[in-house]
Motif scaffolding. Structure first.
Motif, mmCIF file in Angstrom:
data_model
loop_
_atom_site.group_PDB
_atom_site.id
_atom_site.type_symbol
_atom_site.label_atom_id
_atom_site.label_comp_id
_atom_site.label_asym_id
_atom_site.label_seq_id
_atom_site.Cartn_x
_atom_site.Cartn_y
_atom_site.Cartn_z
ATOM 1 N N GLN C 274 1.015 -0.897 -0.042
ATOM 2 C CA GLN C 274 -0.118 -0.160 0.188
ATOM 3 C C GLN C 274 0.781 0.944 0.082
ATOM 4 O O GLN C 274 0.945 2.247 -0.365
ATOM 5 C CB GLN C 274 -1.047 0.372 0.935
ATOM 6 N N GLU C 275 1.953 1.490 0.803
ATOM 7 C CA GLU C 275 3.037 2.346 0.983
ATOM 8 C C GLU C 275 3.543 2.538 -0.185
ATOM 9 O O GLU C 275 4.323 3.764 -0.740
ATOM 10 C CB GLU C 275 4.156 1.567 2.222
ATOM 11 N N LEU C 276 3.793 1.775 -1.483
ATOM 12 C CA LEU C 276 3.908 1.708 -3.542
ATOM 13 C C LEU C 276 2.953 1.738 -3.816
ATOM 14 O O LEU C 276 3.379 2.242 -5.169
ATOM 15 C CB LEU C 276 4.613 0.322 -2.680
ATOM 16 N N GLY C 277 1.966 2.088 -3.005
ATOM 17 C CA GLY C 277 0.784 2.672 -4.060
ATOM 18 C C GLY C 277 -0.282 1.345 -4.524
ATOM 19 O O GLY C 277 -1.496 1.690 -5.620
ATOM 20 N N VAL C 278 0.234 0.183 -4.179
ATOM 21 C CA VAL C 278 -0.673 -0.896 -4.843
ATOM 22 C C VAL C 278 -1.744 -0.612 -3.833
ATOM 23 O O VAL C 278 -2.385 -0.357 -2.707
ATOM 24 C CB VAL C 278 0.047 -2.264 -4.723
ATOM 25 N N LYS C 279 -3.494 -1.344 -5.321
ATOM 26 C CA LYS C 279 -4.570 -0.998 -4.761
ATOM 27 C C LYS C 279 -4.546 -2.364 -4.644
ATOM 28 O O LYS C 279 -4.007 -3.098 -4.972
ATOM 29 C CB LYS C 279 -5.142 -0.403 -6.028
ATOM 30 N N PHE C 280 -5.811 -2.568 -3.897
ATOM 31 C CA PHE C 280 -6.514 -3.780 -3.689
ATOM 32 C C PHE C 280 -7.753 -3.524 -3.033
ATOM 33 O O PHE C 280 -9.004 -2.590 -3.538
ATOM 34 C CB PHE C 280 -6.317 -3.969 -1.851
ATOM 35 N N ASP C 281 -8.424 -4.929 -4.253
ATOM 36 C CA ASP C 281 -10.436 -4.378 -4.141
ATOM 37 C C ASP C 281 -11.052 -5.172 -3.741
ATOM 38 O O ASP C 281 -11.499 -4.062 -3.532
ATOM 39 C CB ASP C 281 -10.133 -5.737 -5.620
ATOM 40 N N VAL C 282 -10.098 -5.860 -2.549
ATOM 41 C CA VAL C 282 -11.610 -6.138 -1.130
ATOM 42 C C VAL C 282 -9.775 -6.425 -0.184
ATOM 43 O O VAL C 282 -9.435 -6.339 -0.228
ATOM 44 C CB VAL C 282 -11.673 -7.407 -1.227
ATOM 45 N N GLU C 283 -10.263 -5.491 1.016
ATOM 46 C CA GLU C 283 -9.535 -5.120 1.976
ATOM 47 C C GLU C 283 -9.835 -5.960 2.910
ATOM 48 O O GLU C 283 -10.427 -7.001 3.356
ATOM 49 C CB GLU C 283 -10.385 -3.910 2.682
ATOM 50 N N PRO C 284 -8.193 -7.404 3.058
ATOM 51 C CA PRO C 284 -7.348 -7.866 3.284
ATOM 52 C C PRO C 284 -7.840 -8.001 5.007
ATOM 53 O O PRO C 284 -7.836 -7.131 5.323
ATOM 54 C CB PRO C 284 -6.582 -8.158 3.029
ATOM 55 N N VAL C 285 -8.356 -9.224 5.154
ATOM 56 C CA VAL C 285 -8.465 -9.104 6.999
ATOM 57 C C VAL C 285 -7.800 -10.448 7.481
ATOM 58 O O VAL C 285 -7.255 -10.379 8.633
ATOM 59 C CB VAL C 285 -10.061 -9.595 6.976
ATOM 60 N N THR C 286 -7.471 -11.519 6.392
ATOM 61 C CA THR C 286 -6.660 -12.932 7.285
ATOM 62 C C THR C 286 -5.236 -12.790 6.178
ATOM 63 O O THR C 286 -4.554 -11.812 5.608
ATOM 64 C CB THR C 286 -6.987 -14.046 7.021
ATOM 65 N N ASN C 287 -5.031 -14.125 5.991
ATOM 66 C CA ASN C 287 -3.749 -14.028 5.240
ATOM 67 C C ASN C 287 -3.487 -14.066 3.989
ATOM 68 O O ASN C 287 -3.013 -14.688 2.854
ATOM 69 C CB ASN C 287 -2.853 -15.458 5.603
ATOM 70 N N GLN C 288 -4.979 -13.591 2.895
ATOM 71 C CA GLN C 288 -4.923 -14.238 1.787
ATOM 72 C C GLN C 288 -4.891 -12.022 1.578
ATOM 73 O O GLN C 288 -5.441 -11.618 1.819
ATOM 74 C CB GLN C 288 -6.025 -14.267 1.166
ATOM 75 N N LEU C 289 -3.702 -11.814 -0.059
ATOM 76 C CA LEU C 289 -3.672 -10.897 -0.958
ATOM 77 C C LEU C 289 -4.695 -10.705 -1.722
ATOM 78 O O LEU C 289 -4.297 -11.560 -2.178
ATOM 79 C CB LEU C 289 -2.506 -10.637 -0.226
ATOM 80 N N PHE C 290 -5.512 -9.172 -2.223
ATOM 81 C CA PHE C 290 -5.858 -9.574 -4.331
ATOM 82 C C PHE C 290 -5.082 -8.369 -4.346
ATOM 83 O O PHE C 290 -6.402 -7.702 -4.720
ATOM 84 C CB PHE C 290 -7.594 -9.930 -3.798
ATOM 85 N N PRO C 291 -4.405 -8.215 -4.427
ATOM 86 C CA PRO C 291 -3.431 -6.580 -4.954
ATOM 87 C C PRO C 291 -3.848 -6.550 -6.660
ATOM 88 O O PRO C 291 -3.591 -7.772 -7.387
ATOM 89 C CB PRO C 291 -1.995 -6.595 -4.723
ATOM 90 N N ILE C 292 -3.938 -5.389 -6.879
ATOM 91 C CA ILE C 292 -4.342 -5.016 -8.757
ATOM 92 C C ILE C 292 -3.286 -4.449 -8.855
ATOM 93 O O ILE C 292 -2.016 -3.471 -8.455
ATOM 94 C CB ILE C 292 -5.628 -4.310 -9.042
ATOM 95 N N MET C 293 -2.564 -5.136 -10.045
ATOM 96 C CA MET C 293 -1.067 -5.099 -10.427
ATOM 97 C C MET C 293 -1.175 -4.805 -11.721
ATOM 98 O O MET C 293 -2.072 -5.821 -12.681
ATOM 99 C CB MET C 293 0.215 -5.641 -9.679
ATOM 100 N N PRO C 294 0.138 -3.220 -12.352
ATOM 101 C CA PRO C 294 -0.027 -3.988 -14.231
ATOM 102 C C PRO C 294 1.018 -4.896 -14.085
ATOM 103 O O PRO C 294 1.689 -5.145 -13.624
ATOM 104 C CB PRO C 294 1.050 -2.484 -14.004
ATOM 105 N N ASP C 295 0.143 -5.044 -15.659
ATOM 106 C CA ASP C 295 0.553 -6.735 -16.174
ATOM 107 C C ASP C 295 2.269 -6.710 -16.435
ATOM 108 O O ASP C 295 2.640 -7.931 -16.351
ATOM 109 C CB ASP C 295 0.286 -7.077 -17.902
ATOM 110 N N PRO C 296 3.298 -5.521 -16.719
ATOM 111 C CA PRO C 296 4.357 -5.634 -16.789
ATOM 112 C C PRO C 296 4.840 -6.327 -15.673
ATOM 113 O O PRO C 296 6.062 -6.400 -14.781
ATOM 114 C CB PRO C 296 4.733 -4.524 -17.081
ATOM 115 N N LEU C 297 4.424 -5.345 -14.516
ATOM 116 C CA LEU C 297 5.093 -5.557 -12.681
ATOM 117 C C LEU C 297 4.585 -7.072 -12.678
ATOM 118 O O LEU C 297 4.893 -7.419 -11.984
ATOM 119 C CB LEU C 297 4.533 -4.423 -12.118
ATOM 120 N N VAL C 298 3.313 -7.367 -13.010
ATOM 121 C CA VAL C 298 3.491 -8.826 -12.653
ATOM 122 C C VAL C 298 3.928 -10.044 -13.528
ATOM 123 O O VAL C 298 4.187 -11.083 -12.589
ATOM 124 C CB VAL C 298 1.660 -9.395 -12.826
#
Lengths: 347, 347, 347, 347
Positions: C274-298
């Motif tokens: 988040q500090e690096l500006g990455v966005k998340f569709d669903v706010e994570p609560v436990t141990n799974q994160l779903f960040p949204i990233m540009p395809d080249p970064l992926v």
């Protein structure tokens, strides 16, 4: 071909039933068995069997009736005890297993279950690694043409219930069994046996199609129409099955007189063949005969008559199946006996 | 209690297998069987059986392996021929029927199928009203502790294939059968029989859990992992089954030496009991014995030893089941024989 | 590859659990879950959740647990309500349908059920032509990494029960949910919710394999082992699942501290991204994160790290899934964040 | 009650069909569909659709036809794509799931599938953890009374085949769709679409019972009668279904003229209601109308007419379903329109 003794569903529908349908074809009726004729037929059936509180459902054929009824009785890990020759075990293409249930079959030379055979089945299944036997499947009359006497049926039903088993009777040809004087079993006595579920067949007793399933055990009544719908057994135009059974169970007891004709002609056929020296493996009681004949005779007869070659025997003989129906006449029978007589005279 | 001869899964895991798991526990591996250890184990297994192109899958237990493998072979209306004593028929709580398929069982006194018994099964099912027999289920060794010789197995497999049937072998205790010199059957000869599918058991041969299913018929390979997933047989941490089988099939052939120990101790136990006059209904071949003992002796022995009372006999005797395992030692066996000896001396 | 955030089952088994198995490997135990360790584990689990009369069973994996538990709740014509993203609905290859039951799914953006969504499901099924909704399937935490708060879970469970529905909770990652302070839900509060059945996962929380199914509804207890056996879920060497859960639920609450580590590392990873500006569709609560990233970064990150490309988005971005586990360390997380940082710096 | 617009199966059987049955009731015919009339009907149906090599089977009702046909197309792990409103999805009590298969449904406001909706379904299922979509289920006309134009149907069928999917069309009311001039789709054009399986309904188009299933894909033909027998769909007296369809498909094209009457009366009813300002959510094409009416009007009409209250709407209105049939006359329609007119005049 002169005549076909293949089965009891090669004929059309009995004229009285067709007339009744024609007379009551006009007008609208609610669908899915909620019509006036299904109600009337159900009433007449519960009256005939003396089971006033029973639920009656109409399903299109015997296999789907057996599957829907038996599967509704069983939890996933439960199975049903059947004679090895039971229709569900050999002539329904695995329909009951397709609903997930095991058929626990026991060898029975005459197609009947007994307390001892039930014990044999129960002895194989006893812990959490095995299927739990939960119900007993009987056929009256059996697939071999034999039938339980009142005493036999009373004993096996009481025995099964004592052992905690539900009892289901496949009555595809029940009218024939109830029309045999020697079995000494009236419809009301049959109804009083305490069966959990049974059906009485229309298809093999002069109808177009359809069987009437009677549920007397109150635990098995709720949601039965859901079971029917899920198994594809709920007919949109249920009125036509209602009409057939309303006529069959009308005050002239057409259902019993049609069964009686089938039996009588079979008895005549049996007597005629016996007189000619033909042997029978199982003594016939209802409308199915299983004579044993030399293969050349079988071949000769098959040129003029239809019948099922039931089982080849080792010594140049074959057991054939001859079935009489509501439509079989004395001259059909006489023709067959005459054909046997003249064929034997040639040899 | 001194010792328990109940079965071959009461012991823990063989120390070598546990050590191998411990040594390879660190680090990440892909899930669902895509890991390096499953690949290694699969390679070693195909080498051991000489079936280089076969697919190998690891499933958690025998019942789910039988169900997944057999159901994947069958269309809805097809069934599988099994001896009446087959594990799928009596000890899996109707698991195969729960997938919709009929088990076509035939009586076999020694738990083996033969060409004649296959014929008997086929003779019952012949038209569109019956299940279509499509596969044959064999167990090597059988549930009665007997085993097919190389000649017997070769004959029955060839016969089944000639009749258009697929062949499945349940090898829950296959290592024991392949470790019996008298059967004259090497793993490579077993692999060359042309079986369509077989599994080799880990649970009963020193493992924690898991069975290795080998598919040699190319028609049965596609989408098999879908079948596994749908039946609940696909384990997320497949690596641990891979590790167990990689160790069992390592160059020291641990899988065979564990089977050999089970057999040897059973042979010693058999000899000791026979010397004391104990009778056996079926001649033991692998690691299961079925001695017949007077009821008081059974009662006396059960105070100090665990075993299964297999079948009460009519005359005050009981057939018990004694199972030796990879962990059974000579002193366990000696203790039991001594206990029988002293009990008999008292009478 | 530096590290794999693919899932929480790529790691081996937690060393404490392996040690416990090793320490208790010797000696014989009864099979099929009748051993002392299963009893101990069951006791500790009922204590932890405050459900003293509950039955506890150990099954090898999550899919077979869901199938066995849910199918045991349902009559043939009954179905289960699930969020569209429910594991049973999308990631079990139709395993529940294979037992004959419909999954009645409703769209839920955050993977949770609510009273309104239950109403929506119920509104579709109302007469004998439709499936009868009988049970509700919840996952805590959900497949999207979200989790019900105490208030939310209490409300939906009470609502379902009011509507006559049974409640089943899939707890493959329940330890993670119960380890989140913000959810304000203790194990005993969870146990007091009045669930009919739930399971707590071992596979995804440091175990080798196995899940613990807890049945609190007395109507669902009888014959459950028959259901297990029939579904292939009864493990011969149940002792090893007993050992795993006895250790996880020992007095140091290892099960919760492992869940807590997974959560904490995910939280650190989330904060770093988040500090690096990455966005998340669903706010994570436990141990799974779903960040949204540009395809080249992926693409760039996939050279050094393992993760699942969850969903391609329309605008040249991809939602990926990052999972932390009991074994993820701060340096794994730091490495990933550093890699993102340097990749972003390059663009 | 004046008249019932509930459905198209409340009426009896069309007099011409009943006469045909009566005229051909005498004499024996082979059972289980091996009779001369089934052969004749099959011939006429393949001629009508221009599919000379197709197999035609007669089954007793729509649900069992859908289940038998679709289940015969699918391996255990395969599913079928359906609009959410598809009959198999909402009105068959989970019958398809009871055979073990998932219905992959997609929301469709007008009850039709499109290439985009197929893509949406395919996108959810992609690896070994998911069901494999294998077939597409279309209804022509749909359950909402809409119908595919020739162009729409051609496109979606071609698209499905391109994507490797089998195509099944539920034609419970196919005669109505093929009788709509605006759809520009002749029976032969329909037959030339390359469908793998479709059925044309008798029950809802003047018959007593029974549907005709047409199999054009040669891979799906073998053993289909085994599938039928196992699902309880093989009728002993198949001759009566043969007779119904032989008459419906006789040279006067009774099947199409009956569908045409149902459509025409629905069109008249639609015009009459529209003139009175009644709104419709979906534009009707065949014989089903879904007008939206104020609740007091619905209540008033229900005193004299039968219809199904399809869906309560939020604002004091209800969507009702009005169905015309082969037996609906102009005066039935006029009576209904008059009743609406006078009810509206009162307010």
């Amino acid at each position: 071909m002169k005549y076909n003794f293949l089965d009891d569903y090669s004929e059309g529908v009995h004229p009285e039933i067709l007339r009744y349908i024609t007379d009551h074809n006009d007008g609208q009726q609610l669908g899915y068995g909620h019509d006036a004729y299904c109600a009337l037929a159900a009433h007449r059936i519960t009256e005939a069997f003396g089971v006033p509180g029973a639920d009656v459902h109409f399903l299109p054929n015997g296999t789907i009736t057996n599957v829907t009824g038996l599967a509704a009785m069983l939890k996933p890990f439960e199975g049903v005890i059947s004679p090895s020759t039971g229709h569900i075990n050999v002539h329904e293409a695995g329909a009951l297993e397709a609903t997930g249930h095991k058929i626990i079959w026991v060898d029975s030379p005459d197609g009947k279950l007994t307390p001892d055979l039930i014990d044999e089945a129960l002895s194989r299944y006893h812990d959490e690694h095995t299927v739990v036997p939960r119900a007993v499947y009987l056929t009256q009359p059996t697939e071999l043409g034999t039938a339980y006497t009142k005493a036999e049926l009373t004993e096996v039903v009481a025995d099964a219930k004592r052992k905690g088993l539900l009892v289901y009777v496949d009555g595809a040809r029940l009218p024939m069994a109830l029309a045999v004087p020697a079995l000494d079993l009236t419809p009301k006595e049959f109804g009083a046996l305490g069966l959990d579920m049974f059906y009485v067949g229309g298809t093999k007793n002069g109808g177009l199609y359809g069987e009437a399933l009677v549920i007397t055990n109150p635990d098995l009544k709720p949601n039965f129409r859901h079971h029917m719908k899920q198994r594809g057994a709920l007919m949109a135009k249920g009125r036509f099955m209602g009409l057939q059974f309303a006529r069959l169970f009308d005050s002239d007891n057409l259902w019993l007189s049609l069964g009686d004709n089938a039996n009588r002609q079979a008895t005549r056929l049996h007597a005629g063949l016996q007189e000619l020296g033909v042997k029978f493996d199982v003594e016939p009681v209802t409308n199915q005969l299983f004579p044993i004949m030399p293969d050349p005779l079988v071949k000769r007869l098959s040129e003029d008559f239809g019948f099922f070659e039931w089982q080849p025997l080792d010594d140049g003989h074959t057991m054939i199946r001859l079935v009489c129906s509501w439509a079989t006449t004395s001259s059909h029978v006489d023709d067959f006996v005459a054909a046997v007589r003249s064929a034997l005279a040639l040899t």
